[in-house]
Design a protein around this motif. Structure first.
Motif, PDB file in Angstrom:
ATOM      1  N   LEU A 112      -2.137  -4.527   5.030  1.00  0.00           N
ATOM      2  CA  LEU A 112      -2.172  -4.910   3.621  1.00  0.00           C
ATOM      3  C   LEU A 112      -3.155  -6.050   3.423  1.00  0.00           C
ATOM      4  CD1 LEU A 112       1.694  -5.056   3.064  1.00  0.00           C
ATOM      5  CD2 LEU A 112       0.183  -3.178   2.390  1.00  0.00           C
ATOM      6  N   LEU A 113      -3.729  -6.155   2.240  1.00  0.00           N
ATOM      7  CA  LEU A 113      -4.658  -7.244   1.915  1.00  0.00           C
ATOM      8  C   LEU A 113      -4.031  -8.125   0.840  1.00  0.00           C
ATOM      9  CD1 LEU A 113      -7.526  -8.316   2.582  1.00  0.00           C
ATOM     10  CD2 LEU A 113      -8.321  -7.091   0.553  1.00  0.00           C
ATOM     11  N   LEU A 114      -3.848  -9.409   1.175  1.00  0.00           N
ATOM     12  CA  LEU A 114      -3.285 -10.384   0.242  1.00  0.00           C
ATOM     13  C   LEU A 114      -4.416 -11.280  -0.275  1.00  0.00           C
ATOM     14  CD1 LEU A 114      -0.814 -11.822  -1.056  1.00  0.00           C
ATOM     15  CD2 LEU A 114      -0.708 -13.232   1.013  1.00  0.00           C
ATOM     16  N   THR A 115      -4.498 -11.460  -1.582  1.00  0.00           N
ATOM     17  CA  THR A 115      -5.557 -12.264  -2.201  1.00  0.00           C
ATOM     18  C   THR A 115      -4.953 -13.441  -2.958  1.00  0.00           C
ATOM     19  OG1 THR A 115      -6.964 -10.303  -2.466  1.00  0.00           O
ATOM     20  CG2 THR A 115      -7.517 -12.236  -3.793  1.00  0.00           C
ATOM     21  N   ALA A 116      -5.506 -14.643  -2.726  1.00  0.00           N
ATOM     22  CA  ALA A 116      -5.141 -15.835  -3.492  1.00  0.00           C
ATOM     23  C   ALA A 116      -6.308 -16.169  -4.417  1.00  0.00           C
ATOM     24  CB  ALA A 116      -4.842 -17.005  -2.562  1.00  0.00           C
ATOM     25  N   LEU A 123      -1.389  -8.451  -4.305  1.00  0.00           N
ATOM     26  CA  LEU A 123      -1.237  -7.638  -3.096  1.00  0.00           C
ATOM     27  C   LEU A 123      -1.867  -6.277  -3.306  1.00  0.00           C
ATOM     28  CD1 LEU A 123       0.141  -7.511  -0.258  1.00  0.00           C
ATOM     29  CD2 LEU A 123       2.095  -6.439  -1.416  1.00  0.00           C
ATOM     30  N   GLN A 124      -2.566  -5.827  -2.287  1.00  0.00           N
ATOM     31  CA  GLN A 124      -3.175  -4.496  -2.323  1.00  0.00           C
ATOM     32  C   GLN A 124      -2.100  -3.446  -2.610  1.00  0.00           C
ATOM     33  OE1 GLN A 124      -4.780  -3.465   1.486  1.00  0.00           O
ATOM     34  NE2 GLN A 124      -5.145  -1.338   0.964  1.00  0.00           N
ATOM     35  N   GLN A 125      -2.426  -2.486  -3.452  1.00  0.00           N
ATOM     36  CA  GLN A 125      -1.464  -1.442  -3.801  1.00  0.00           C
ATOM     37  C   GLN A 125      -1.070  -0.645  -2.571  1.00  0.00           C
ATOM     38  OE1 GLN A 125      -2.796   1.027  -6.992  1.00  0.00           O
ATOM     39  NE2 GLN A 125      -0.886   2.177  -7.146  1.00  0.00           N
ATOM     40  N   ASN A 126       0.243  -0.406  -2.427  1.00  0.00           N
ATOM     41  CA  ASN A 126       0.745   0.335  -1.259  1.00  0.00           C
ATOM     42  C   ASN A 126       2.063   0.999  -1.621  1.00  0.00           C
ATOM     43  OD1 ASN A 126       3.126  -1.482   0.106  1.00  0.00           O
ATOM     44  ND2 ASN A 126       1.642  -2.746  -1.014  1.00  0.00           N
ATOM     45  N   ASP A 127       2.608   1.798  -0.691  1.00  0.00           N
ATOM     46  CA  ASP A 127       3.810   2.583  -0.963  1.00  0.00           C
ATOM     47  C   ASP A 127       5.110   1.848  -0.664  1.00  0.00           C
ATOM     48  OD1 ASP A 127       2.249   4.758  -1.717  1.00  0.00           O
ATOM     49  OD2 ASP A 127       2.141   5.538   0.337  1.00  0.00           O
ATOM     50  N   ASN A 128       5.062   0.788   0.144  1.00  0.00           N
ATOM     51  CA  ASN A 128       6.303   0.204   0.651  1.00  0.00           C
ATOM     52  C   ASN A 128       6.634  -1.205   0.166  1.00  0.00           C
ATOM     53  OD1 ASN A 128       5.161   2.073   3.140  1.00  0.00           O
ATOM     54  ND2 ASN A 128       7.377   2.216   2.873  1.00  0.00           N
ATOM     55  N   LEU A 180      11.276   1.832   5.251  1.00  0.00           N
ATOM     56  CA  LEU A 180      10.248   2.202   6.224  1.00  0.00           C
ATOM     57  C   LEU A 180      10.736   3.333   7.129  1.00  0.00           C
ATOM     58  CD1 LEU A 180       9.273  -1.439   7.254  1.00  0.00           C
ATOM     59  CD2 LEU A 180       7.974   0.074   5.751  1.00  0.00           C
ATOM     60  N   ASP A 181       9.808   4.091   7.658  1.00  0.00           N
ATOM     61  CA  ASP A 181      10.121   5.160   8.608  1.00  0.00           C
ATOM     62  C   ASP A 181       9.072   5.109   9.716  1.00  0.00           C
ATOM     63  OD1 ASP A 181      10.789   7.383  10.039  1.00  0.00           O
ATOM     64  OD2 ASP A 181      10.497   8.827   8.414  1.00  0.00           O
ATOM     65  N   ARG A 182       9.474   4.597  10.874  1.00  0.00           N
ATOM     66  CA  ARG A 182       8.518   4.423  11.972  1.00  0.00           C
ATOM     67  C   ARG A 182       7.955   5.755  12.445  1.00  0.00           C
ATOM     68  NH1 ARG A 182       7.870   3.953  17.498  1.00  0.00           N
ATOM     69  NH2 ARG A 182       6.598   2.159  18.141  1.00  0.00           N
TER      70      ARG A 182
END
Length: 280
Positions: free
Chosen positions: A207-211, A169-174, A197-199
């Motif tokens: 997000l980018l998911l890679t298989a 999974l692409q690196q992210n904060d959440n 989360l905070d809307r």
């Protein structure tokens, strides 16, 4: 006695069949799928000890057991078994662990048959693919840390190590990724909430998911995850400014009072106040 005559009759038919279709032995080869047309599988004349000079005279040819596609042929000049049609393992055997193509070498004058087994090895010629180009997920901003959201799995036409081996999974904060394995060995993944989360801060997250598979060279496939953060009633109403009103001990004029009270009274309250001022 009748039973004996029947048995002798059956043996006689079996002997006649063998006489018409003598099978002198098997030969096996192992090749990778997707070999180019004309590629040499092996020298079948040498492997079977056949007279190379008589292959043409005996009309040597390759037959398939089910009269399907003619995947291979024999070169009468060299005795080599060659690829005649593209061999796609996935099209031939799908997900079977073992893929064997069965054919026969036929010789005439006299009639002679040799069984040929060609084991087709899987090559990493397919990339992992997701069913959709993008995945859409709606998540309440009130979702707690550790909440999981199923993402499903990617599919790969290859088998074994050449099939899907993992996800990233692409690196992210959440979010972080959790990868699981089904009973049959297929892998799927879940999105796990790692930070609330905070809307009001971010309404949408991409997000980018890679298989990826385990082949060499390694192949991969991607899908975009579109997360929509849904609003939760987590804020109380507030005034942008707090109107301050001070009444002096001695008011200079009714006009100033009017100006002061209009800042904090409703229309009904204002009307009542003006009525009182008018009668005093």
């Amino acid at each position: 006695m009748g039973h004996c005559r029947f048995s002798l009759h059956c043996y006689g038919l079996a002997f006649l069949f063998l006489a018409l279709h003598p099978i002198n032995g098997d030969v096996s080869y192992s090749i990778p799928e997707e070999m180019k047309r004309g590629s040499v599988i092996g020298n079948i004349a040498k492997d079977l000890g056949l007279d190379l000079g008589r292959l043409s005279a005996r009309k040597a040819r390759i037959d398939t057991e089910d009269n399907s596609v003619q995947y291979s042929g024999v070169n009468l000049n060299t005795g080599e078994l060659i690829v005649q049609e593209r061999i796609d393992r996935e099209g031939l055997c799908a997900k079977k662990a073992s893929c064997v193509l069965k054919q026969e070498l036929v010789l005439e004058n006299p009639l002679e048959l040799h069984r040929i087994s060609i084991r087709v090895q899987d090559m990493n010629d397919n990339s992992p693919q997701f069913k959709e180009d993008s995945l859409k997920i709606e998540i309440q901003e009130s979702a707690v840390k550790g909440a999981r959201f199923l993402l499903g799995e990617a599919h790969d036409g290859d088998i074994g190590e050449n099939s899907v081996q993992g996800y990233s999974l692409q690196q992210n904060d959440n979010f972080k990724l959790n990868v699981n394995t089904k009973a049959g060995g297929r892998k799927y993944c879940e999105l796990v909430l790692d930070k609330e989360l905070d809307r009001e801060d971010k309404q949408e997250i991409m997000l980018l998911l890679t298989a990826f598979d385990g082949g060499s060279p390694q192949r991969s496939g991607t899908v975009v995850i579109h997360v929509t953060v849904l609003d939760a009633n987590d804020n109380v109403p507030v005034f942008r400014e707090s109107p301050d009103c001070c009444l002096m001990e001695q008011l200079p004029s009714p006009a100033l009072i009017f100006l002061l009270i209009t800042q904090m009274l409703t229309a009904q309250e204002l009307y009542a106040a003006l009525t009182i001022m008018t009668h005093t």
